[in-house]
Scaffold this active site. Structure first.
Site, PDB file in Angstrom:
ATOM      1  N   ARG A 164       0.819  -1.220   0.000  1.00 12.68           N
ATOM      2  CA  ARG A 164       0.000   0.000   0.000  1.00 12.68           C
ATOM      3  C   ARG A 164       0.856   1.274   0.000  1.00 12.68           C
ATOM      4  NH1 ARG A 164      -5.245  -1.232   3.927  1.00 12.68           N
ATOM      5  NH2 ARG A 164      -6.583  -2.008   2.247  1.00 12.68           N
TER       6      ARG A 164
ATOM      7  N   LYS B 105     -16.748 -16.142   4.933  1.00 14.42           N
ATOM      8  CA  LYS B 105     -18.197 -15.956   4.988  1.00 14.42           C
ATOM      9  C   LYS B 105     -18.803 -15.347   3.734  1.00 14.42           C
ATOM     10  CE  LYS B 105     -18.442 -15.219   9.950  1.00 14.42           C
ATOM     11  NZ  LYS B 105     -18.701 -14.218  10.989  1.00 14.42           N
TER      12      LYS B 105
ATOM     13  N   GLY C  47      -6.384  -8.338   1.115  1.00 14.74           N
ATOM     14  CA  GLY C  47      -5.009  -8.544   1.584  1.00 14.74           C
ATOM     15  C   GLY C  47      -4.466  -9.947   1.371  1.00 14.74           C
TER      16      GLY C  47
ATOM     17  N   GLY D  43     -12.487  -4.560   1.375  1.00 17.92           N
ATOM     18  CA  GLY D  43     -13.889  -4.160   1.516  1.00 17.92           C
ATOM     19  C   GLY D  43     -14.295  -3.127   0.469  1.00 17.92           C
TER      20      GLY D  43
HETATM   21  C1  3PG Z   1      -8.844  -1.959   5.006  1.00 22.94           C
HETATM   22  O1  3PG Z   1      -7.723  -2.401   5.251  1.00 22.94           O
HETATM   23  O2  3PG Z   1      -9.806  -2.686   4.712  1.00 22.94           O
HETATM   24  C2  3PG Z   1      -9.020  -0.477   5.003  1.00 22.94           C
HETATM   25  O3  3PG Z   1      -7.856   0.162   5.401  1.00 22.94           O
HETATM   26  C3  3PG Z   1     -10.199  -0.049   5.842  1.00 22.94           C
HETATM   27  O4  3PG Z   1     -10.028  -0.404   7.181  1.00 22.94           O
HETATM   28  P1  3PG Z   1     -11.311  -0.589   8.096  1.00 22.94           P
HETATM   29  O5  3PG Z   1     -12.021  -1.803   7.617  1.00 22.94           O
HETATM   30  O6  3PG Z   1     -10.778  -0.704   9.512  1.00 22.94           O
HETATM   31  O7  3PG Z   1     -12.169   0.655   7.927  1.00 22.94           O
END
Ligand code: 3PG
Ligand code: MG
Length: 400
Positions: free
Chosen positions: A41, A203, A356, A379
């Site tokens: 990142r 999930k 990730g 997400g």
């Molecule tokens: C992630 O790694 O998914 C983003 O940096 C967002 O983090 P968060 O889900 O804690 O908002």
């Protein structure tokens, strides 16, 4: 597709000495001895940082790290990230012990054009996640220009993502954010077919909207990981002691029915790797997916499934993959994910991966640089593909 303000809409020649607030997503894994474990990142944000610094802007980087819940917590300091950034950008990178306040303002005032500072974790202030107006105002007062390169956080309507750009007249998406929106947008536009989605992870929860939005566009749907167990249950198979979501069996049935009526080919695991516990590698077995023993838990897709998935990937002209296909962090249950990641090298089309662990698997398989796009968002990429408007993207649309 939304037309975004980008760095091309900001006259870079006018940025000399201008304080520029750059929201980055440096929410990266950190080891117990405070080292950055995966700098992807950071590396992905470098083009934007270099471009702004090269134009003589005073570059103010801001990010969150983890979920410290609004309190200062040394486990979530961004200091190790600043150290890593120095390795990438040079010794000049500064670090501020907070993201707002007089000390930060003084530090910024003392900076020369082209210098870079990283502010401490935004989430040490509860107001960040609440998009508190006063807090957003304090952040915005640090700068004259706003740039967002934090695609991974674009689904969060937080102060640094929406509150600050709402308060600054000059704003734009950085190179990474623009590239992400372009690449993921291609999947929702007119993707070349066959279009395959490969979804894994524990999930279905969190992926239902994505599945439903992608389904009408797909030719192939490949399902693995814990979430596939719920689909196996939806087909009436016993899943033994495996992780699955009993309250989502009906949703899974609905998706299978919808896929069938649309002519989408669904590939579920035909064989699975099971054990009684994760810590008993001696008793790992491969069994047919319709004969999972009552005392067994599914921890990976089996060899036959891997072959079938690899075959489908080899046919896809467009592909999206999110989520490991087994318990990736626990060998030998990483094998399915690894083999499928290797198969990506043979995908003849435009492939996009996100999340990730998925990205880590592609790197380990040595195929990441052969993919069309490696998303820095987990997400965020799922919500984008669910057809949702990401607050961090909407705020940078032209003509708003
Ligand atoms: C992630 O790694 O998914 C983003 O940096 C967002 O983090 P968060 O889900 O804690 O908002
Ligand atoms: Mg997350």
């Amino acid at each position: 597709m939304a037309d975004l303000l980008t760095l091309d809409d900001i006259d870079l020649s006018t940025l000399g000495g201008k304080r520029t607030f750059v929201r980055v997503d440096f929410n990266v894994p950190i080891s117990e001895d405070h080292k950055v474990l995966d700098a992807t990142r950071l590396e992905e944000a470098l083009p934007t940082i270099r471009e702004l610094a090269g134009a003589g802007a005073v570059v103010i980087l801001a990010s969150h790290l983890g979920r410290p819940k609004g309190k200062r917590d040394p486990r979530y300091t961004l200091r190790p990230v600043a150290d890593e950034l120095r390795q990438l950008l040079g010794e000049g990178v500064r670090f501020a012990g907070d993201c707002v306040g007089e000390e930060v303002e003084d530090l910024i005032r003392a900076m020369d054009p082209g210098e870079v500072i990283l502010l401490e974790n935004l989430r040490f202030h509860a107001e960040e996640e609440k998009n508190d107006p006063a807090f957003a105002g304090r952040l915005a007062a640090l700068a004259e220009v706003y740039v967002d390169d934090a695609f991974g956080s674009a689904h969060r309507a937080h102060a640094s993502v929406v509150g600050v750009p709402e308060r600054l007249g000059r704003k734009a998406a950085g190179r990474l954010l623009a590239r992400e929106v372009e690449a993921l947008g291609r999947l929702l536009g007119e993707p070349e077919r066959p279009f395959a989605a490969l979804l894994g992870g524990a999930k279905i929860e969190g992926k239902i909207d994505t599945l439903q939005n992608l389904l009408p566009r797909l030719d192939l749907l490949l399902l693995g990981g814990g979430m596939a167990n719920t689909f196996l249950a939806a087909q009436g198979h016993e899943v033994g002691g495996s992780l699955y979501e009993p309250d989502r069996v009906e949703v899974a049935q609905g998706i299978l029915k919808d896929a069938k009526s649309r002519g989408v080919e669904v590939l579920l695991p035909t064989d699975v790797v099971v054990a009684e516990t994760l810590d008993d590698p001696a008793r790992v077995r491969t069994v047919p997916a319709d004969r999972i023993p009552a005392d067994a838990k599914v921890f990976d897709i089996g060899p036959d499934t891997r072959r079938k998935f690899a075959g489908a990937i080899g046919r896809a002209k467009t592909l999206f993959w999110n989520g490991p296909l087994g318990v990736f962090e626990k060998p030998p249950f990483d094998a399915g994910t690894r083999e499928v990641a290797q198969a990506l090298a043979s995908c003849p089309g435009f492939s996009v991966i996100g999340g990730g662990e998925t990205v880590a698997a592609a790197h380990q398989a040595g195929v990441a640089d052969r993919l069309g796009h490696v998303s820095t968002g987990g997400g965020a990429s799922l919500e984008f593909l669910a057809g949702k408007t990401l607050p961090g993207v909407a705020v940078l649309e032209k003509g708003r």
